[in-house]
Design a protein around this motif. Structure first.
Motif, mmCIF file in Angstrom:
data_model
loop_
_atom_site.group_PDB
_atom_site.id
_atom_site.type_symbol
_atom_site.label_atom_id
_atom_site.label_comp_id
_atom_site.label_asym_id
_atom_site.label_seq_id
_atom_site.Cartn_x
_atom_site.Cartn_y
_atom_site.Cartn_z
ATOM 1 N N ASP A 67 50.681 45.774 44.333
ATOM 2 C CA ASP A 67 50.710 47.215 44.081
ATOM 3 C C ASP A 67 51.117 47.538 42.646
ATOM 4 N N GLY A 68 50.218 48.177 41.919
ATOM 5 C CA GLY A 68 50.487 48.553 40.537
ATOM 6 C C GLY A 68 50.140 47.469 39.537
ATOM 7 N N THR A 69 49.771 46.277 40.037
ATOM 8 C CA THR A 69 49.454 45.156 39.142
ATOM 9 C C THR A 69 48.015 44.700 39.347
ATOM 10 N N PHE A 70 47.745 44.059 40.474
ATOM 11 C CA PHE A 70 46.385 43.599 40.782
ATOM 12 C C PHE A 70 45.537 44.738 41.333
ATOM 13 N N GLY A 71 46.154 45.635 42.102
ATOM 14 C CA GLY A 71 45.448 46.763 42.687
ATOM 15 C C GLY A 71 46.433 47.811 43.163
ATOM 16 N N THR A 72 45.941 48.772 43.923
ATOM 17 C CA THR A 72 46.768 49.823 44.520
ATOM 18 C C THR A 72 46.240 50.095 45.926
ATOM 19 N N HIS A 73 46.819 51.082 46.602
ATOM 20 C CA HIS A 73 46.310 51.461 47.919
ATOM 21 C C HIS A 73 44.940 52.110 47.819
ATOM 22 N N LEU A 74 44.514 52.446 46.605
ATOM 23 C CA LEU A 74 43.206 53.080 46.394
ATOM 24 C C LEU A 74 42.113 52.067 46.069
ATOM 25 N N GLY A 75 42.494 50.835 45.715
ATOM 26 C CA GLY A 75 41.474 49.852 45.416
ATOM 27 C C GLY A 75 41.910 48.828 44.379
ATOM 28 N N ILE A 76 41.020 47.893 44.102
ATOM 29 C CA ILE A 76 41.238 46.846 43.101
ATOM 30 C C ILE A 76 40.157 46.995 42.041
ATOM 31 N N PRO A 77 40.521 47.109 40.772
ATOM 32 C CA PRO A 77 39.497 47.221 39.724
ATOM 33 C C PRO A 77 38.515 46.051 39.772
ATOM 34 N N ALA A 78 37.237 46.359 39.626
ATOM 35 C CA ALA A 78 36.206 45.322 39.673
ATOM 36 C C ALA A 78 36.451 44.249 38.617
ATOM 37 N N GLU A 79 36.984 44.651 37.462
ATOM 38 C CA GLU A 79 37.228 43.664 36.400
ATOM 39 C C GLU A 79 38.262 42.636 36.831
ATOM 40 N N ASN A 80 39.238 43.038 37.652
ATOM 41 C CA ASN A 80 40.237 42.083 38.141
ATOM 42 C C ASN A 80 39.611 41.088 39.117
ATOM 43 N N ILE A 81 38.772 41.585 40.013
ATOM 44 C CA ILE A 81 38.114 40.698 40.987
ATOM 45 C C ILE A 81 37.201 39.699 40.269
ATOM 46 N N GLU A 82 36.425 40.187 39.325
ATOM 47 C CA GLU A 82 35.515 39.301 38.581
ATOM 48 C C GLU A 82 36.288 38.269 37.772
ATOM 49 N N ALA A 83 37.426 38.676 37.197
ATOM 50 C CA ALA A 83 38.227 37.737 36.402
ATOM 51 C C ALA A 83 38.838 36.657 37.287
ATOM 52 N N VAL A 84 39.275 37.017 38.479
ATOM 53 C CA VAL A 84 39.831 36.014 39.399
ATOM 54 C C VAL A 84 38.764 34.985 39.753
ATOM 55 N N ARG A 85 37.554 35.438 39.961
ATOM 56 C CA ARG A 85 36.472 34.487 40.263
ATOM 57 C C ARG A 85 36.247 33.526 39.101
ATOM 58 N N ARG A 86 36.331 34.009 37.863
ATOM 59 C CA ARG A 86 36.201 33.121 36.705
ATOM 60 C C ARG A 86 37.353 32.124 36.669
ATOM 61 N N TRP A 87 38.541 32.603 36.983
ATOM 62 C CA TRP A 87 39.735 31.750 37.003
ATOM 63 C C TRP A 87 39.589 30.643 38.052
ATOM 64 N N GLN A 88 39.117 31.019 39.230
ATOM 65 C CA GLN A 88 38.925 30.038 40.299
ATOM 66 C C GLN A 88 37.799 29.059 39.967
ATOM 67 N N LYS A 89 36.735 29.554 39.360
ATOM 68 C CA LYS A 89 35.603 28.697 39.005
ATOM 69 C C LYS A 89 36.024 27.620 38.011
ATOM 70 N N ALA A 90 37.038 27.918 37.204
ATOM 71 C CA ALA A 90 37.551 26.941 36.240
ATOM 72 C C ALA A 90 38.502 25.945 36.897
ATOM 73 N N GLY A 91 38.661 26.043 38.218
ATOM 74 C CA GLY A 91 39.479 25.076 38.943
ATOM 75 C C GLY A 91 40.933 25.465 39.095
ATOM 76 N N ASN A 92 41.248 26.740 38.877
ATOM 77 C CA ASN A 92 42.630 27.209 38.937
ATOM 78 C C ASN A 92 42.924 27.948 40.240
ATOM 79 N N ILE A 93 44.194 28.307 40.419
ATOM 80 C CA ILE A 93 44.669 28.935 41.654
ATOM 81 C C ILE A 93 45.169 30.342 41.360
ATOM 82 N N PHE A 94 44.755 31.293 42.216
ATOM 83 C CA PHE A 94 45.234 32.667 42.106
ATOM 84 C C PHE A 94 45.953 33.050 43.386
ATOM 85 N N CYS A 95 47.222 33.463 43.244
ATOM 86 C CA CYS A 95 48.041 33.880 44.384
ATOM 87 C C CYS A 95 48.369 35.359 44.262
#
Length: 259
Positions: free
Chosen positions: A10-38
């Motif tokens: 809440d207030g960082t990755f997303g809110t009760h209203l949603g998650i910015p598309a840029e954050n979701i796309e960036a996490v996918r890039r992070w995971q594709k590089a073999g990293n972990i997102f918690c």
């Protein structure tokens, strides 16, 4: 090299209203590089799962209840920190003397709500008495909501002074999350990293509020630009968003690999 990002929700990755598309796309890039997102959140499991599923959030692990309930990407619990419920009746009885809006107790993926007179028509209305809470087998965290930040802070101060050997009350704006004594997001993340045999120096944290301060200090973490002043003062740096942090770390990891 950083391998793990642990982000508040809440207030960082997303809110009760949603998650910015840029954050979701960036996490996918992070995971594709073999990293972990918690996602490391004070939310309880069902609330966290619901909001992440609703808004298309992607994660490898979900550390709910301030890290006391740890789940994999399939939302299966693999680790929990538990506290006896024997003092919950006393704490709940005290809390009912205050202008509290709700009082919820979390046991694994279960949520239990205290009955609060005058709040019968609230969506968070409960039907349990303080004595009922004492019959629970344990709790991972209980959480409350007040009208103001000041009320929440006063409650934290009082609860920690009276019951500091039993619980640890943490304020997040006008919300209060209460795991067991000595526990917070920092401890939860350390337990998680130990379980995966990942050195702490390979993890970084990002958050926005008071309950993130300790994990930011412990892991040389970052504050998002909308973060509270206390968090920004404790942070290694301030970033525009989780996406901006991910892109920064991907560049830094790439530079290290090139050396």
């Amino acid at each position: 090299m950083i391998r793990v990002i642990a982000s508040d929700y809440d207030g960082t990755f997303g809110t009760h209203l949603g998650i910015p598309a840029e954050n979701i796309e960036a996490v996918r890039r992070w995971q594709k590089a073999g990293n972990i997102f918690c996602v490391l959140t004070g939310r309880e499991p069902l609330s966290a799962i619901d909001v992440l599923k609703q808004f298309g959030g992607v994660y490898d692990y979900l550390l709910a209840c301030s890290g006391a309930v740890q789940m994999d990407a399939q939302n299966e619990i693999f680790h929990m920190e538990k506290q006896s419920a024997h003092l919950l009746p006393e704490i709940a009885s005290y809390t009912l003397t205050l202008p509290v809006l709700n009082f919820r107790v979390f046991v694994g993926k279960e949520r239990h709500r205290l009955y609060i007179p005058g709040r019968e028509h609230d969506s968070e209305a409960g039907n349990l008495t303080p004595e009922d809470l004492g019959k629970l087998p344990y709790f991972n965290q209980f959480s409350l909501l007040f009208d103001t930040n000041e009320q929440a802070q006063e409650y934290c101060d009082t609860l920690n002074a009276r019951y500091g050997t039993y619980i640890n009350a943490l304020r997040n704006n006008n919300c209060v999350d209460v795991p067991m004594a000595g526990f917070d997001k920092t401890v939860g993340l350390r337990h998680f990293l130990e379980a995966l045999h990942i050195p702490p120096e390979q993890a970084v944290t990002v958050g926005d509020n008071c309950n993130d301060v300790q994990m930011i200090r412990a892991f040389s973490g970052y504050a998002v630009k909308n973060g509270v002043p206390e968090l920004k003062a404790a942070a290694h740096g301030v970033v525009d968003s989780v996406a901006a942090l991910i892109d920064q770390l991907l560049r830094e990891n790439g530079a290290e690999m090139a050396c």
